[in-house]
Design a protein around this motif. Structure first.
Motif, PDB file in Angstrom:
ATOM      1  N   GLU A 243       2.005   7.411  -6.325  1.00 26.49           N
ATOM      2  CA  GLU A 243       1.010   8.424  -6.678  1.00 26.49           C
ATOM      3  C   GLU A 243       1.418   9.810  -6.186  1.00 26.49           C
ATOM      4  O   GLU A 243       1.128  10.805  -6.828  1.00 26.49           O
ATOM      5  CB  GLU A 243      -0.341   8.053  -6.077  1.00 26.49           C
ATOM      6  N   ALA A 244       2.093   9.855  -5.022  1.00 26.24           N
ATOM      7  CA  ALA A 244       2.361  11.146  -4.378  1.00 26.24           C
ATOM      8  C   ALA A 244       3.276  12.016  -5.251  1.00 26.24           C
ATOM      9  O   ALA A 244       4.148  11.527  -5.914  1.00 26.24           O
ATOM     10  CB  ALA A 244       2.984  10.945  -3.013  1.00 26.24           C
TER      11      ALA A 244
ATOM     12  N   MET B 261       1.122   4.267  -2.769  1.00 29.92           N
ATOM     13  CA  MET B 261       0.889   5.680  -2.445  1.00 29.92           C
ATOM     14  C   MET B 261       2.111   6.522  -2.771  1.00 29.92           C
ATOM     15  O   MET B 261       2.000   7.660  -3.189  1.00 29.92           O
ATOM     16  CB  MET B 261       0.500   5.826  -0.968  1.00 29.92           C
ATOM     17  N   LYS B 262       3.298   5.952  -2.552  1.00 29.62           N
ATOM     18  CA  LYS B 262       4.545   6.650  -2.891  1.00 29.62           C
ATOM     19  C   LYS B 262       4.559   7.010  -4.366  1.00 29.62           C
ATOM     20  O   LYS B 262       4.977   8.083  -4.762  1.00 29.62           O
ATOM     21  CB  LYS B 262       5.751   5.746  -2.595  1.00 29.62           C
TER      22      LYS B 262
ATOM     23  N   ARG C 225      10.578  15.814  -2.110  1.00 23.63           N
ATOM     24  CA  ARG C 225       9.208  16.304  -2.167  1.00 23.63           C
ATOM     25  C   ARG C 225       8.577  16.143  -0.797  1.00 23.63           C
ATOM     26  O   ARG C 225       8.393  15.025  -0.325  1.00 23.63           O
ATOM     27  CB  ARG C 225       8.421  15.539  -3.215  1.00 23.63           C
TER      28      ARG C 225
ATOM     29  N   TRP D 280       2.305   7.150   7.891  1.00 17.79           N
ATOM     30  CA  TRP D 280       2.258   5.693   8.042  1.00 17.79           C
ATOM     31  C   TRP D 280       3.015   5.252   9.289  1.00 17.79           C
ATOM     32  O   TRP D 280       2.528   4.425  10.065  1.00 17.79           O
ATOM     33  CB  TRP D 280       2.875   5.012   6.824  1.00 17.79           C
TER      34      TRP D 280
ATOM     35  N   LYS E  91      -5.871  11.534   2.548  1.00 13.55           N
ATOM     36  CA  LYS E  91      -4.828  12.322   1.878  1.00 13.55           C
ATOM     37  C   LYS E  91      -5.130  13.806   1.948  1.00 13.55           C
ATOM     38  O   LYS E  91      -4.898  14.538   0.984  1.00 13.55           O
ATOM     39  CB  LYS E  91      -4.670  11.889   0.417  1.00 13.55           C
TER      40      LYS E  91
ATOM     41  N   LYS F 215       0.841  -1.205   0.000  1.00 10.08           N
ATOM     42  CA  LYS F 215       0.000   0.000   0.000  1.00 10.08           C
ATOM     43  C   LYS F 215       0.876   1.255   0.000  1.00 10.08           C
ATOM     44  O   LYS F 215       0.634   2.217  -0.741  1.00 10.08           O
ATOM     45  CB  LYS F 215      -0.916  -0.042   1.227  1.00 10.08           C
ATOM     46  N   ILE F 216       1.920   1.247   0.866  1.00 15.17           N
ATOM     47  CA  ILE F 216       2.818   2.405   0.953  1.00 15.17           C
ATOM     48  C   ILE F 216       3.512   2.639  -0.388  1.00 15.17           C
ATOM     49  O   ILE F 216       3.592   3.766  -0.875  1.00 15.17           O
ATOM     50  CB  ILE F 216       3.862   2.213   2.070  1.00 15.17           C
TER      51      ILE F 216
ATOM     52  N   MET G 196       3.729  11.668   3.987  1.00 15.84           N
ATOM     53  CA  MET G 196       3.035  10.386   3.811  1.00 15.84           C
ATOM     54  C   MET G 196       3.765   9.290   4.588  1.00 15.84           C
ATOM     55  O   MET G 196       3.138   8.539   5.340  1.00 15.84           O
ATOM     56  CB  MET G 196       3.005  10.066   2.317  1.00 15.84           C
TER      57      MET G 196
ATOM     58  N   GLU H  90       5.670  16.237   0.418  1.00 14.15           N
ATOM     59  CA  GLU H  90       4.450  15.442   0.627  1.00 14.15           C
ATOM     60  C   GLU H  90       4.788  13.960   0.772  1.00 14.15           C
ATOM     61  O   GLU H  90       4.073  13.231   1.462  1.00 14.15           O
ATOM     62  CB  GLU H  90       3.418  15.683  -0.490  1.00 14.15           C
ATOM     63  N   GLN H  91       5.900  13.526   0.147  1.00 14.73           N
ATOM     64  CA  GLN H  91       6.323  12.130   0.343  1.00 14.73           C
ATOM     65  C   GLN H  91       6.761  11.896   1.784  1.00 14.73           C
ATOM     66  O   GLN H  91       6.465  10.864   2.378  1.00 14.73           O
ATOM     67  CB  GLN H  91       7.476  11.798  -0.599  1.00 14.73           C
TER      68      GLN H  91
END
Lengths: 222, 246
Positions: A221-222, A218-219, B148, B158, B82, A214-215, B154, B150-151
């Protein structure tokens, strides 16, 4: 990882060959363990009574540190390819973790109890309980490493960061395992913390590859 | 329900309304609490004057755990929805939580030296708070490790969510080692109603807890507002700001 529709076991074999023959990860992991153990034994002093009390915990904690050696390669050379693979990403990541485990931590987990038995025979009444602790423990460390590797993928300086993240996450497992190793040396109930370690390993085996997948998604997409 | 508040403009409005109150309550509660804790409250019959450290130590321990829960909650909202507000909150909370944890450890050590005769013991409480500090520092490192941002948010989101399970495990896994740290005096609502300590000691403790909570909430809100404004400026692509960020 290479994009391919090759059968999974051929893919695994290829990864394993890369990890062992090309990168020499088994030898590196074992050597790292041996060198660090020597440094620690010189550091605390090689008196037999000190070693008898500390060697078990030392080997157990060094197993965690030696696991870190293989982690930079756990996602393979081109992690992005895995996203386009026809196989389920969780399964692929689980297999990457399995290959990383076989190419280093597992051989070390099998060897370390023998080293302990050789150096402090009095503190090691039996070998198989130690294997029962070291083998699932090493797998758990690798699975946590998979999580750390996916979290730090793309970072500017991923390798030290990965260690900073993986070691605190692994501390409960370290405590369970050392509880078992110490109890064994004192002929006390070692099974209880050992079973907790097994439970944690099985839980990690089921949950962490999907979380890492999942991570990774998402990575991207980010 | 949360998305109603997850609008940066609305957040700014609410924060501006709340902030003066939070600062005022924090100043009054900490002011009165310090006078009460340092001058008016009685010394403990066993710990004598060192018990006064507890009026900072205990609230900072509560805050360290509370702020981690807030981190995990923002992290969860970040990885599920998000939403950018969760990202900014996460960035605002982590350093405040790290400071609260460090404060808890330092005050605990200052108290432990005269009382237990040692700065540090490897017991369940102390170890789990130390690991909490490591997790906060890991989150901080992860936030700024990417080109970046935002990475980074994220990944930290997590890690904050996953790290939540670690704290109780650490605490209970060390419990079979002999525990030196005393059990909570105010462990539940029942104990608050019928506490193990006199009201002259509970009063400054609760005052300090209220004051420090409001203070951290105010700092978090200010940090979040600053982040909102910073991003607003950046989106207007002021060349200097962008150059600095790259």
């Amino acid at each position: 990882m290479t994009i391919s529709t090759k059968p999974l076991f051929i893919l695994c074999r290829q990864w394993l060959l890369t990890a062992t023959a090309r990168r020499g990860l088994i030898a590196q992991t074992l050597l790292f363990f041996g060198i660090c153990l020597t440094a620690f034994v010189f550091g605390i002093g090689p008196a037999p009574d000190i070693l008898a009390a500390t060697l078990g915990g030392l080997c157990w904690a060094l197993l965690l540190l030696a696991t870190l050696v293989g982690l930079p390669h756990i996602l393979g050379d081109t992690p992005d390819d895995a996203l386009e693979s026809p196989y389920n990403l969780s399964v692929l990541l689980g297999l990457r973790a399995f290959v990383t485990w076989v190419a280093g931590p597992l051989p070390l987990a099998l060897l370390a109890p023998l080293v302990m038995a050789g150096m402090t025979p009095d503190a090691v009444p039996d070998l198989w309980p130690l294997w029962a602790v070291f083998v699932p423990g090493s797998l758990l460390f690798v699975l946590l490493g998979l999580l750390g590797a996916t979290l730090t993928l793309g970072a500017r300086n991923p390798t030290p960061l990965m260690a900073l993240i993986v070691v605190p996450l692994a501390l409960p497992a370290v405590i369970f395992g050392s509880g078992s190793v110490l109890a064994l040396a004192m002929a006390m109930n070692w099974q209880q913390p050992c079973l907790l370690l097994w439970a944690a390993t099985i839980a990690a085996l089921v949950t962490l590859p999907p979380v890492a997948a999942k991570i990774l998604r998402m990575k991207q997409e980010a | 329900m949360f998305t109603r508040f997850a609008n940066p403009a609305r957040f700014d409005q609410i924060a501006r309304t709340c902030l003066p109150w939070l600062w005022a309550v924090a100043a009054m509660a900490i002011g009165c609490g310090l006078v009460d804790a340092l001058l008016l409250s009685p010394p403990d019959y066993q710990q004598s004057e060192t018990v006064r450290i507890m009026y900072v130590h205990v609230p900072s321990a509560w805050l360290a755990m509370g702020l981690y829960s807030a981190c995990a909650l923002s992290g969860l909202m970040l990885v599920v929805w998000k939403h950018t507000m969760a990202d900014m909150l996460l960035r605002a909370i982590i350093p405040v939580g790290a400071v609260a944890t460090a404060l808890c450890l330092v005050t605990g050590m200052l108290w432990g030296q005269p009382m237990w005769g040692t700065w540090w013991v490897w017991d369940a409480r102390l170890t789990s708070v130390l690991v909490l500090l490591f997790q906060y520092l890991g989150l901080l490192a992860l936030l700024d490790a990417f080109d970046r941002p935002e990475q980074g948010s994220m990944a930290a989101g997590w890690l904050a969510v996953i790290g939540v399970i670690n704290i109780p495990i650490i605490k209970y896994s060390v419990l079979w080692w002999a525990t030196l740290h005393q059990p909570d005096s105010l462990s539940s609502i029942k104990r608050v109603a019928d506490p193990a300590m006199p009201p002259e000691m509970i009063r400054p403790l609760l005052l300090m807890a209220l004051g420090l909570t409001c203070l951290s909430a105010a700092i978090v809100l200010v940090r979040t507002r600053t982040e909102v404004l910073r991003r607003k400026l950046q989106n207007k692509s002021i060349p200097i700001l962008n150059a600095e960020h790259n």
